[in-house]
Design a protein around this motif. Structure first.
Motif, PDB file in Angstrom:
ATOM      1  N   ILE A  54      36.243  12.287  37.107  1.00 56.25           N
ATOM      2  CA  ILE A  54      37.522  12.552  37.773  1.00 56.25           C
ATOM      3  C   ILE A  54      37.226  13.055  39.179  1.00 56.25           C
ATOM      4  N   ILE A  55      37.941  12.511  40.168  1.00 55.33           N
ATOM      5  CA  ILE A  55      37.867  13.031  41.537  1.00 55.33           C
ATOM      6  C   ILE A  55      39.204  13.680  41.888  1.00 55.33           C
ATOM      7  N   PHE A  56      39.132  14.899  42.387  1.00 50.82           N
ATOM      8  CA  PHE A  56      40.281  15.564  42.999  1.00 50.82           C
ATOM      9  C   PHE A  56      40.177  15.309  44.501  1.00 50.82           C
ATOM     10  N   LYS A  57      41.141  14.580  45.058  1.00 54.47           N
ATOM     11  CA  LYS A  57      41.057  14.143  46.447  1.00 54.47           C
ATOM     12  C   LYS A  57      41.864  15.048  47.377  1.00 54.47           C
ATOM     13  N   ASP A  58      41.191  15.466  48.445  1.00 60.36           N
ATOM     14  CA  ASP A  58      41.827  16.138  49.581  1.00 60.36           C
ATOM     15  C   ASP A  58      42.521  17.442  49.183  1.00 60.36           C
ATOM     16  N   ALA A  59      41.815  18.255  48.415  1.00 65.12           N
ATOM     17  CA  ALA A  59      42.316  19.575  48.018  1.00 65.12           C
ATOM     18  C   ALA A  59      41.783  20.643  48.968  1.00 65.12           C
ATOM     19  N   LEU A  60      42.469  21.777  48.996  1.00 67.54           N
ATOM     20  CA  LEU A  60      41.888  22.981  49.586  1.00 67.54           C
ATOM     21  C   LEU A  60      41.081  23.640  48.486  1.00 67.54           C
ATOM     22  N   ILE A  61      39.771  23.710  48.645  1.00 66.68           N
ATOM     23  CA  ILE A  61      38.867  24.143  47.582  1.00 66.68           C
ATOM     24  C   ILE A  61      38.358  25.550  47.889  1.00 66.68           C
ATOM     25  N   VAL A  62      38.765  26.499  47.064  1.00 70.01           N
ATOM     26  CA  VAL A  62      38.284  27.878  47.176  1.00 70.01           C
ATOM     27  C   VAL A  62      37.081  27.982  46.254  1.00 70.01           C
ATOM     28  N   THR A  63      35.898  27.869  46.816  1.00 67.72           N
ATOM     29  CA  THR A  63      34.703  27.682  45.990  1.00 67.72           C
ATOM     30  C   THR A  63      34.256  28.946  45.263  1.00 67.72           C
ATOM     31  N   MET A  64      34.429  30.105  45.875  1.00 64.38           N
ATOM     32  CA  MET A  64      33.862  31.373  45.391  1.00 64.38           C
ATOM     33  C   MET A  64      32.340  31.296  45.247  1.00 64.38           C
ATOM     34  N   ASN A  65      31.718  30.414  46.044  1.00 60.91           N
ATOM     35  CA  ASN A  65      30.260  30.381  46.063  1.00 60.91           C
ATOM     36  C   ASN A  65      29.729  31.576  46.841  1.00 60.91           C
ATOM     37  N   GLU A  66      28.435  31.661  46.980  1.00 55.65           N
ATOM     38  CA  GLU A  66      27.848  32.848  47.608  1.00 55.65           C
ATOM     39  C   GLU A  66      28.356  33.054  49.026  1.00 55.65           C
ATOM     40  N   MET A 116      44.098  23.686  39.316  1.00 56.43           N
ATOM     41  CA  MET A 116      44.778  23.142  40.489  1.00 56.43           C
ATOM     42  C   MET A 116      46.172  23.758  40.570  1.00 56.43           C
ATOM     43  N   ILE A 117      46.539  24.216  41.764  1.00 59.18           N
ATOM     44  CA  ILE A 117      47.767  24.997  41.939  1.00 59.18           C
ATOM     45  C   ILE A 117      48.625  24.363  43.022  1.00 59.18           C
ATOM     46  N   ASN A 118      49.917  24.212  42.734  1.00 57.47           N
ATOM     47  CA  ASN A 118      50.884  23.754  43.735  1.00 57.47           C
ATOM     48  C   ASN A 118      51.167  24.865  44.740  1.00 57.47           C
ATOM     49  N   ARG A 119      51.423  24.458  45.979  1.00 56.03           N
ATOM     50  CA  ARG A 119      51.803  25.432  47.012  1.00 56.03           C
ATOM     51  C   ARG A 119      53.045  24.947  47.755  1.00 56.03           C
ATOM     52  N   ASP A 120      53.991  24.364  47.002  1.00 53.42           N
ATOM     53  CA  ASP A 120      55.166  23.795  47.643  1.00 53.42           C
ATOM     54  C   ASP A 120      56.455  24.548  47.327  1.00 53.42           C
ATOM     55  N   GLY A 121      56.344  25.722  46.681  1.00 53.79           N
ATOM     56  CA  GLY A 121      57.527  26.520  46.403  1.00 53.79           C
ATOM     57  C   GLY A 121      57.966  27.323  47.611  1.00 53.79           C
ATOM     58  N   LEU A 122      59.221  27.771  47.588  1.00 52.10           N
ATOM     59  CA  LEU A 122      59.728  28.588  48.690  1.00 52.10           C
ATOM     60  C   LEU A 122      58.894  29.850  48.880  1.00 52.10           C
ATOM     61  N   ALA A 156      45.254  15.522  45.335  1.00 53.10           N
ATOM     62  CA  ALA A 156      45.382  16.977  45.423  1.00 53.10           C
ATOM     63  C   ALA A 156      45.828  17.446  46.799  1.00 53.10           C
ATOM     64  N   ARG A 157      46.403  16.543  47.585  1.00 56.32           N
ATOM     65  CA  ARG A 157      46.909  16.952  48.893  1.00 56.32           C
ATOM     66  C   ARG A 157      47.976  18.029  48.749  1.00 56.32           C
ATOM     67  N   GLY A 158      47.862  19.082  49.546  1.00 51.74           N
ATOM     68  CA  GLY A 158      48.821  20.177  49.492  1.00 51.74           C
ATOM     69  C   GLY A 158      48.570  21.152  48.356  1.00 51.74           C
ATOM     70  N   LYS A 159      47.537  20.905  47.577  1.00 56.91           N
ATOM     71  CA  LYS A 159      47.230  21.773  46.434  1.00 56.91           C
ATOM     72  C   LYS A 159      45.918  22.509  46.675  1.00 56.91           C
ATOM     73  N   VAL A 160      45.701  23.544  45.901  1.00 58.63           N
ATOM     74  CA  VAL A 160      44.469  24.319  46.006  1.00 58.63           C
ATOM     75  C   VAL A 160      43.728  24.253  44.679  1.00 58.63           C
ATOM     76  N   LEU A 161      42.421  24.101  44.758  1.00 58.24           N
ATOM     77  CA  LEU A 161      41.549  24.171  43.587  1.00 58.24           C
ATOM     78  C   LEU A 161      40.816  25.499  43.611  1.00 58.24           C
ATOM     79  N   ILE A 162      40.835  26.189  42.489  1.00 54.80           N
ATOM     80  CA  ILE A 162      40.103  27.442  42.355  1.00 54.80           C
ATOM     81  C   ILE A 162      39.281  27.388  41.069  1.00 54.80           C
ATOM     82  N   PRO A 163      38.257  28.238  40.956  1.00 59.07           N
ATOM     83  CA  PRO A 163      37.558  28.330  39.678  1.00 59.07           C
ATOM     84  C   PRO A 163      38.531  28.785  38.589  1.00 59.07           C
ATOM     85  N   GLY A 164      38.268  28.375  37.363  1.00 63.94           N
ATOM     86  CA  GLY A 164      39.103  28.828  36.260  1.00 63.94           C
ATOM     87  C   GLY A 164      39.171  30.340  36.207  1.00 63.94           C
ATOM     88  N   LEU A 165      40.364  30.873  35.956  1.00 61.13           N
ATOM     89  CA  LEU A 165      40.542  32.323  35.869  1.00 61.13           C
ATOM     90  C   LEU A 165      40.066  32.811  34.505  1.00 61.13           C
TER      91      LEU A 165
END
Length: 448
Positions: free
Chosen positions: A11-23, A378-384, A55-64
């Motif tokens: 699976i490819i998530f395309k064009d997301a804002l990726i919050v890696t939480m890497n070092e 993956m999280i939507n960021r299109d709410g008011l 994934a345009r307009g969405k953010v990817l984060i590590p699982g909580l």
């Protein structure tokens, strides 16, 4: 450029804002490729995949990661409100747990897992009840949750409901049997932990043997400590020292130990936790609802203690929402310690890498990096409430909500997408949970 043929499980998530939480705490605009159960590439991905997710307009984060949960209590939500800890436990929750059966444990676990998947939780540290832990493990395996879990251990104390108080040897043997039967199952997603409830309800011989067994098998110890002033007073009266100091005296502290709460701890005990590299779980909603107090989390973080977040059980929170726990963890310490005392980026670390460290899985989960397990959200960021957004960490912690989660993946498997749980029959679980609760209530006419 020659492209590879698409893999059947890629699976490819395309064009997301990726919050890696890497070092380096990189935040990237780009793609993320999952092959099998691992992250194969992060950044610009020029290959084919079985599925491409826009994934345009969405953010990817590590699982909580929720590092302190009681799945066995989910169906008791709303049955123990407006009580302090020991009354909550002795007068409501333990009697309710004593009336469980295998089916009620199973559906209680699925109810909690489904709620957490829909809110972006991909891994938990869970304490079950005394009996029927196999049923909870079946729910964990079938649903696809990643978990450190084990049966609750109780062999000491007055007023324990019939059926919950165990003989020490029986409690230890059943724990070992469960470990040997389940540890590493679900393609390695389920790890066993010894779960002595807390020092008030565990004898010293039990705690000593738990330490030895955890060392022998190389697994975690998960327990409660110093959540309530009356609890601490009981431990001091019976064992001659404060709670964490007592556990340290017995040799339980260390990087295998996961301690929920740690509100009423002394400076010396904080030093012990730091020196031994023990793990602390901050449960702000639970601590507020039970009027337990405010854990000295800022001091612990400053001293290098690994801190993670947890919702605790549904009856002392009334939901299992990791976004609420992040928001509260960021807010409640500011009046005492200043507006920058718990910055949003640090709070997201507690909910991801902190939980991974508590589970002993920091090399496998907690960040979005090549080679790590594909546990992501993956999280939507299109709410008011999302507009405008400046700093992504602040947006995640202060603005976004569980309802903004659009996809949850565990071990490369999509378990929630666009409002649908893919591994759990939501309607059936809700129906069966109600039936199970009604059956339990009928067993406890003196409470209801």
């Amino acid at each position: 450029m020659l492209q590879k043929e698409p893999l059947s499980d890629s699976i490819i998530f395309k064009d997301a804002l990726i919050v890696t939480m890497n070092e380096q705490r990189e935040v990237l605009q780009g793609d993320l490729l999952v092959e099998g159960n691992r992250i194969k590439a992060v950044g610009q991905v020029d290959t084919k995949a079985r599925r491409v997710i826009d994934a345009r307009g969405k953010v990817l984060i590590p699982g909580l990661i929720q590092a302190h949960i009681h799945l066995c209590q989910t169906i008791f939500r709303g049955q123990a409100d407006d009580l302090e800890l020991l009354d909550w436990l002795n007068n409501r929750v333990l009697p309710l747990e004593s009336a469980h059966d295998p089916e009620s444990i199973y559906y209680s676990a699925l109810l909690g897992i489904g709620e957490m998947f829909s809110a972006g939780t991909t891994a938990i540290i869970d304490m079950e009840s005394v009996h029927y832990t196999d049923s909870a493990f079946e729910a964990i395996i079938q649903s696809g949750m990643r978990a450190v879990s084990g049966k609750c251990m109780i062999d000491h104390g007055e007023g324990i409901p019939k059926g919950l108080k165990e003989k020490t040897a029986d409690s230890l043997q059943e724990s070992v049997d469960l470990l040997e039967r389940w540890h590493g199952s679900g393609s390695g997603r389920l790890h066993y932990a010894f779960n002595p409830r807390f020092a008030v309800s565990c004898s010293e011989p039990l705690l000593i043997q738990v330490r030895k067994l955890a060392e022998h098998y190389g697994v975690r110890i998960h327990t409660h400590a110093s959540e309530n002033r009356n609890e601490v007073a009981i431990v001091r009266a019976e064992r001659g020292m404060d709670n964490v100091a007592y556990l340290n005296h017995l040799g339980l502290t260390g990087d295998r130990l996961v301690l929920a709460h740690c509100i009423w701890v002394s400076k010396q005990e904080i030093d012990m936790l730091a020196h031994t590299r023990s793990n602390v779980v901050h449960c702000p909603s639970s601590n507020l609802k039970l009027a337990s107090g405010f854990a000295p989390i800022t001091t612990m973080v400053e001293q290098g203690i690994n801190v993670s977040l947890g919702a605790d059980g549904a009856p002392c929170n009334n939901n299992l929402d990791p976004f609420l726990e992040m928001r509260l963890a960021a807010l409640i310490h500011k009046p005492r310690h200043g507006p920058a005392s718990m910055p949003a980026r640090k709070v997201l670390e507690l909910a991801t890498l902190g939980g991974a460290r508590a589970m002993g899985l920091e090399t496998e989960i907690g960040s979005l990096e090549v080679g790590k397990k594909a546990d992501l959200v993956m999280i939507n960021r299109d709410g008011l409430h999302c507009i405008p957004g400046n700093d992504i960490y602040a947006q995640l912690v202060y603005q976004l909500k569980a309802g903004d989660v659009s996809l949850t993946m565990v071990d490369g498997r999509i378990v929630y997408e666009d409002g649908i749980l893919t591994t759990i029959d939501k309607d059936e679980v809700m129906r069966q949970a109600d039936i199970c609760l009604s059956r339990i209530i009928k067993k406890l006419p003196h409470l209801f």
